[in-house]
Design a protein around this motif. Structure first.
Motif, PDB file in Angstrom:
ATOM      1  N   ALA A 118      47.848  47.640  40.583  1.00 54.84           N
ATOM      2  CA  ALA A 118      46.899  46.546  40.748  1.00 54.84           C
ATOM      3  C   ALA A 118      47.569  45.198  40.488  1.00 54.84           C
ATOM      4  O   ALA A 118      47.367  44.233  41.233  1.00 54.84           O
ATOM      5  CB  ALA A 118      45.702  46.739  39.810  1.00 54.84           C
ATOM      6  N   ALA A 119      48.398  45.138  39.451  1.00 56.05           N
ATOM      7  CA  ALA A 119      49.090  43.887  39.139  1.00 56.05           C
ATOM      8  C   ALA A 119      50.046  43.494  40.261  1.00 56.05           C
ATOM      9  O   ALA A 119      50.137  42.313  40.630  1.00 56.05           O
ATOM     10  CB  ALA A 119      49.836  44.028  37.818  1.00 56.05           C
ATOM     11  N   ARG A 120      50.765  44.478  40.799  1.00 55.35           N
ATOM     12  CA  ARG A 120      51.699  44.164  41.893  1.00 55.35           C
ATOM     13  C   ARG A 120      50.982  43.642  43.123  1.00 55.35           C
ATOM     14  O   ARG A 120      51.524  42.812  43.872  1.00 55.35           O
ATOM     15  CB  ARG A 120      52.527  45.404  42.237  1.00 55.35           C
ATOM     16  N   LEU A 121      49.751  44.110  43.339  1.00 51.75           N
ATOM     17  CA  LEU A 121      48.999  43.695  44.519  1.00 51.75           C
ATOM     18  C   LEU A 121      48.120  42.479  44.246  1.00 51.75           C
ATOM     19  O   LEU A 121      47.395  42.021  45.135  1.00 51.75           O
ATOM     20  CB  LEU A 121      48.146  44.856  45.031  1.00 51.75           C
ATOM     21  N   GLY A 122      48.161  41.968  43.011  1.00 50.98           N
ATOM     22  CA  GLY A 122      47.365  40.798  42.675  1.00 50.98           C
ATOM     23  C   GLY A 122      45.884  41.092  42.549  1.00 50.98           C
ATOM     24  O   GLY A 122      45.049  40.196  42.751  1.00 50.98           O
ATOM     25  N   LEU A 123      45.541  42.317  42.187  1.00 44.31           N
ATOM     26  CA  LEU A 123      44.146  42.741  42.068  1.00 44.31           C
ATOM     27  C   LEU A 123      43.724  42.772  40.598  1.00 44.31           C
ATOM     28  O   LEU A 123      44.553  42.809  39.689  1.00 44.31           O
ATOM     29  CB  LEU A 123      43.959  44.119  42.699  1.00 44.31           C
ATOM     30  N   ALA A 124      42.421  42.778  40.372  1.00 46.25           N
ATOM     31  CA  ALA A 124      41.885  42.784  39.008  1.00 46.25           C
ATOM     32  C   ALA A 124      42.249  44.089  38.297  1.00 46.25           C
ATOM     33  O   ALA A 124      42.280  45.161  38.901  1.00 46.25           O
ATOM     34  CB  ALA A 124      40.369  42.624  39.048  1.00 46.25           C
ATOM     35  N   GLY A 125      42.512  43.967  37.001  1.00 44.58           N
ATOM     36  CA  GLY A 125      42.830  45.144  36.214  1.00 44.58           C
ATOM     37  C   GLY A 125      43.355  44.750  34.856  1.00 44.58           C
ATOM     38  O   GLY A 125      43.599  43.572  34.576  1.00 44.58           O
ATOM     39  N   PRO A 126      43.543  45.727  33.977  1.00 46.48           N
ATOM     40  CA  PRO A 126      44.082  45.438  32.653  1.00 46.48           C
ATOM     41  C   PRO A 126      45.567  45.103  32.729  1.00 46.48           C
ATOM     42  O   PRO A 126      46.244  45.391  33.722  1.00 46.48           O
ATOM     43  CB  PRO A 126      43.851  46.754  31.901  1.00 46.48           C
ATOM     44  N   VAL A 163      52.046  51.449  46.436  1.00 43.21           N
ATOM     45  CA  VAL A 163      51.976  50.123  47.055  1.00 43.21           C
ATOM     46  C   VAL A 163      52.144  50.240  48.569  1.00 43.21           C
ATOM     47  O   VAL A 163      51.421  49.581  49.340  1.00 43.21           O
ATOM     48  CB  VAL A 163      53.038  49.189  46.451  1.00 43.21           C
ATOM     49  N   ALA A 164      53.082  51.075  49.012  1.00 45.07           N
ATOM     50  CA  ALA A 164      53.283  51.260  50.449  1.00 45.07           C
ATOM     51  C   ALA A 164      52.027  51.823  51.104  1.00 45.07           C
ATOM     52  O   ALA A 164      51.646  51.400  52.210  1.00 45.07           O
ATOM     53  CB  ALA A 164      54.474  52.188  50.695  1.00 45.07           C
ATOM     54  N   PHE A 165      51.370  52.781  50.443  1.00 48.91           N
ATOM     55  CA  PHE A 165      50.119  53.327  50.978  1.00 48.91           C
ATOM     56  C   PHE A 165      49.074  52.218  51.101  1.00 48.91           C
ATOM     57  O   PHE A 165      48.382  52.107  52.120  1.00 48.91           O
ATOM     58  CB  PHE A 165      49.593  54.446  50.080  1.00 48.91           C
ATOM     59  N   CYS A 166      48.952  51.387  50.066  1.00 46.83           N
ATOM     60  CA  CYS A 166      47.967  50.313  50.088  1.00 46.83           C
ATOM     61  C   CYS A 166      48.296  49.268  51.152  1.00 46.83           C
ATOM     62  O   CYS A 166      47.393  48.729  51.813  1.00 46.83           O
ATOM     63  CB  CYS A 166      47.870  49.661  48.713  1.00 46.83           C
ATOM     64  N   ASP A 167      49.579  48.977  51.326  1.00 49.67           N
ATOM     65  CA  ASP A 167      49.973  48.028  52.374  1.00 49.67           C
ATOM     66  C   ASP A 167      49.581  48.555  53.747  1.00 49.67           C
ATOM     67  O   ASP A 167      49.094  47.800  54.605  1.00 49.67           O
ATOM     68  CB  ASP A 167      51.485  47.786  52.320  1.00 49.67           C
ATOM     69  N   ASP A 168      49.793  49.853  53.968  1.00 52.86           N
ATOM     70  CA  ASP A 168      49.393  50.447  55.249  1.00 52.86           C
ATOM     71  C   ASP A 168      47.875  50.425  55.402  1.00 52.86           C
ATOM     72  O   ASP A 168      47.350  50.113  56.483  1.00 52.86           O
ATOM     73  CB  ASP A 168      49.919  51.878  55.331  1.00 52.86           C
ATOM     74  N   LEU A 169      47.159  50.737  54.319  1.00 52.18           N
ATOM     75  CA  LEU A 169      45.702  50.729  54.359  1.00 52.18           C
ATOM     76  C   LEU A 169      45.177  49.335  54.674  1.00 52.18           C
ATOM     77  O   LEU A 169      44.160  49.171  55.372  1.00 52.18           O
ATOM     78  CB  LEU A 169      45.163  51.213  53.011  1.00 52.18           C
ATOM     79  N   ALA A 170      45.874  48.313  54.193  1.00 52.47           N
ATOM     80  CA  ALA A 170      45.442  46.931  54.408  1.00 52.47           C
ATOM     81  C   ALA A 170      45.514  46.514  55.874  1.00 52.47           C
ATOM     82  O   ALA A 170      44.905  45.507  56.253  1.00 52.47           O
ATOM     83  CB  ALA A 170      46.281  45.983  53.555  1.00 52.47           C
ATOM     84  N   THR A 171      46.249  47.263  56.701  1.00 49.19           N
ATOM     85  CA  THR A 171      46.275  46.962  58.137  1.00 49.19           C
ATOM     86  C   THR A 171      44.971  47.384  58.811  1.00 49.19           C
ATOM     87  O   THR A 171      44.706  46.998  59.947  1.00 49.19           O
ATOM     88  CB  THR A 171      47.454  47.655  58.825  1.00 49.19           C
ATOM     89  N   ARG A 172      44.167  48.193  58.087  1.00 51.78           N
ATOM     90  CA  ARG A 172      42.897  48.674  58.660  1.00 51.78           C
ATOM     91  C   ARG A 172      41.687  48.103  57.936  1.00 51.78           C
ATOM     92  O   ARG A 172      40.551  48.431  58.252  1.00 51.78           O
ATOM     93  CB  ARG A 172      42.853  50.194  58.596  1.00 51.78           C
ATOM     94  N   GLY A 173      41.910  47.299  56.925  1.00 52.85           N
ATOM     95  CA  GLY A 173      40.815  46.725  56.159  1.00 52.85           C
ATOM     96  C   GLY A 173      41.369  46.004  54.946  1.00 52.85           C
ATOM     97  O   GLY A 173      42.560  45.701  54.881  1.00 52.85           O
ATOM     98  N   GLU A 174      40.518  45.765  53.978  1.00 53.78           N
ATOM     99  CA  GLU A 174      40.921  45.031  52.780  1.00 53.78           C
ATOM    100  C   GLU A 174      40.925  45.967  51.571  1.00 53.78           C
ATOM    101  O   GLU A 174      39.920  46.627  51.282  1.00 53.78           O
ATOM    102  CB  GLU A 174      39.954  43.876  52.520  1.00 53.78           C
ATOM    103  N   VAL A 175      42.045  46.028  50.867  1.00 51.29           N
ATOM    104  CA  VAL A 175      42.117  46.780  49.613  1.00 51.29           C
ATOM    105  C   VAL A 175      41.637  45.850  48.509  1.00 51.29           C
ATOM    106  O   VAL A 175      42.293  44.851  48.185  1.00 51.29           O
ATOM    107  CB  VAL A 175      43.549  47.282  49.331  1.00 51.29           C
TER     108      VAL A 175
END
Length: 426
Positions: free
Chosen positions: A102-110, A72-84
């Motif tokens: 994916a669930a923690r970030l509110g993204l589509a998934g099982p 999640v921390a990696f994705c949060d950092d990545l989100a500063t440069r674009g959209e995950v």
């Protein structure tokens, strides 16, 4: 082909060896989306994966892939440069982690809890238990003595399995208590395998004696059935696959119904799933062997694509991006996958015939398993990791596709010499 770098990202947690990760990445790149791979130690990924992803221009980043917080921390950092726009995994050992993040970030998934159930054979059995006719008889055992008692109660032959490994690792058909206690003791002594902790328990199951198939599923709907060609007992190695399976209508309907009931019971109603089933000895009923909350491995998605034109990796990625995948499939060809196995042990001196095999009619793919190359010393471990190569062919029907696959397999030659005494004892 060169792809533009996009500020929209899909993050994959680790990668399997059999091509699904690369196929997903290609589709995303075509859509103008940048895939990224996370791995605990990128430098120690298999060289074939490093080569393939480098050729695609897909970056591999170091991350603690066993920690949802780290991802999640990696994705949060990545989100500063674009959209995950997506987080997932098409690798068995991390599909549950992909769903959690994916669930923690509110993204589509099982549903994360459903994928976690699929990662434990005992949890999977318990989830299906309320639905009559899905499970074979089973018991979980915490010692060799408990396993032998469970086998006595179920009746021989039985199948003994680790709870949380894949690829038929340490799965054995057992004819007596001695067989049961031996494999149970081996599993309980593993500690870890391939860097993953192994639960010191086994599940003992009734041995279902009919033919085996798998259902390839998206959003809870069976798209098609695959025939599975297995090894001789006591191992359960998958030696080949044929898509679509040629079955009488009644048996096809039975397997489809059981597979769809299984994913519903487990809770995998979003995205791809892969359910393995076996017919009973009389062919009139079936039992679920395993539910996987991911796309099929073993190049089965490629067989589906060859036979029908439907790309299951693309269906998965379409769903991941919020689209509605087309769940209709009509096969006008048959595709066969044939695996060649390594010797039990030896020094591999040479491999010949790959180009000749590729030139034969109907051959679509000849691929040496990552790590199989001249100069290696090998000791078999009784799992799908003992494969030397796979061949994929197409034909007008099952017989033609399989005949072409076996002809191509006979064209490949593996030259072996004995291990030295020192190596043999290592």
């Amino acid at each position: 082909m060169e792809y533009p770098v996009s500020p929209r990202y899909v993050v994959f947690i680790d990668s399997p060896w059999t091509g699904a990760g690369q196929d997903c990445a290609r589709f995303l790149l075509e859509q103008g989306i940048t895939p990224l791979i996370l791995a605990a130690d990128p430098a120690h990924l298999h060289p074939s994966l490093l080569h393939d992803y480098a050729e695609l221009g897909v970056a591999i980043h170091a991350c603690d892939v066993d920690s949802a917080d780290a991802i999640v921390a990696f994705c949060d950092d990545l989100a500063t440069r674009g959209e995950v726009v997506g987080v997932t995994s098409v690798y068995e050992y991390y599909c549950d982690m992909g769903a959690r993040v994916a669930a923690r970030l509110g993204l589509a998934g099982p549903a994360p809890e459903a994928v976690a159930i699929c990662r434990s054979k005992s949890a999977m059995r318990e989830a299906m238990a309320p639905v009559p006719g899905l499970n074979p008889l089973f018991r979980v055992a915490e010692s060799p003595e408990e396993a032998a008692a469970a086998a006595d109660a179920i009746g021989y032959p039985v199948v003994v399995k680790p709870l949380d490994l894949t690829g038929s690792l340490f799965v054995r058909r057992c004819e007596n208590a001695e067989d049961v206690t031996a494999i149970t003791a081996e599993v309980m002594g593993l500690g870890e395998y391939l860097g993953h902790e192994v639960t010191p328990k086994v599940i003992v199951e009734e041995c279902v004696l009919g033919a085996e198939y798998s259902a390839e599923i998206v959003h809870g709907k069976v798209l098609g059935l695959t025939e599975k060609i297995g090894s001789e007992p006591p191992l359960f190695l998958e030696m080949g696959h044929v898509f679509p399976a040629a079955l009488p209508g009644e048996q096809e309907r039975l397997l489809v119904e059981k597979a769809e009931l299984a994913v519903k019971a487990v809770g995998i109603t979003w995205g791809p799933s892969h359910v393995e089933l076996k017919l009973t000895a009389d062919g009139k009923d079936a039992r679920v062997i395993e539910v996987n909350g991911r796309i099929a491995g073993d190049r089965i998605p490629e067989a589906v694509r060859i036979a029908s034109g439907v790309d299951m990796c693309r269906l998965h990625m379409t769903a991941l991006l919020g689209g509605a995948p087309d769940l209709t499939l009509t096969a006008d060809r048959t595709a066969a996958i044939h695996f060649l196995m390594l010797k039990s042990s030896g020094h591999l001196d040479a491999i010949d015939g790959v180009e000749e095999a590729l030139a034969l009619d109907g051959v679509r793919e000849v691929h040496l398993r990552p790590g199989v190359q001249a100069g290696i010393d090998y000791r078999a471990n009784g799992s799908n990791r003992d494969r030397a190569a796979w061949i994929i062919t197409e034909g007008a029907d099952r017989d033609q596709a399989l005949a072409r696959a076996h002809k191509a397999g006979d064209t490949l030659t593996f030259t072996w010499s004995p291990l030295s005494e020192t190596d043999a004892e290592a």
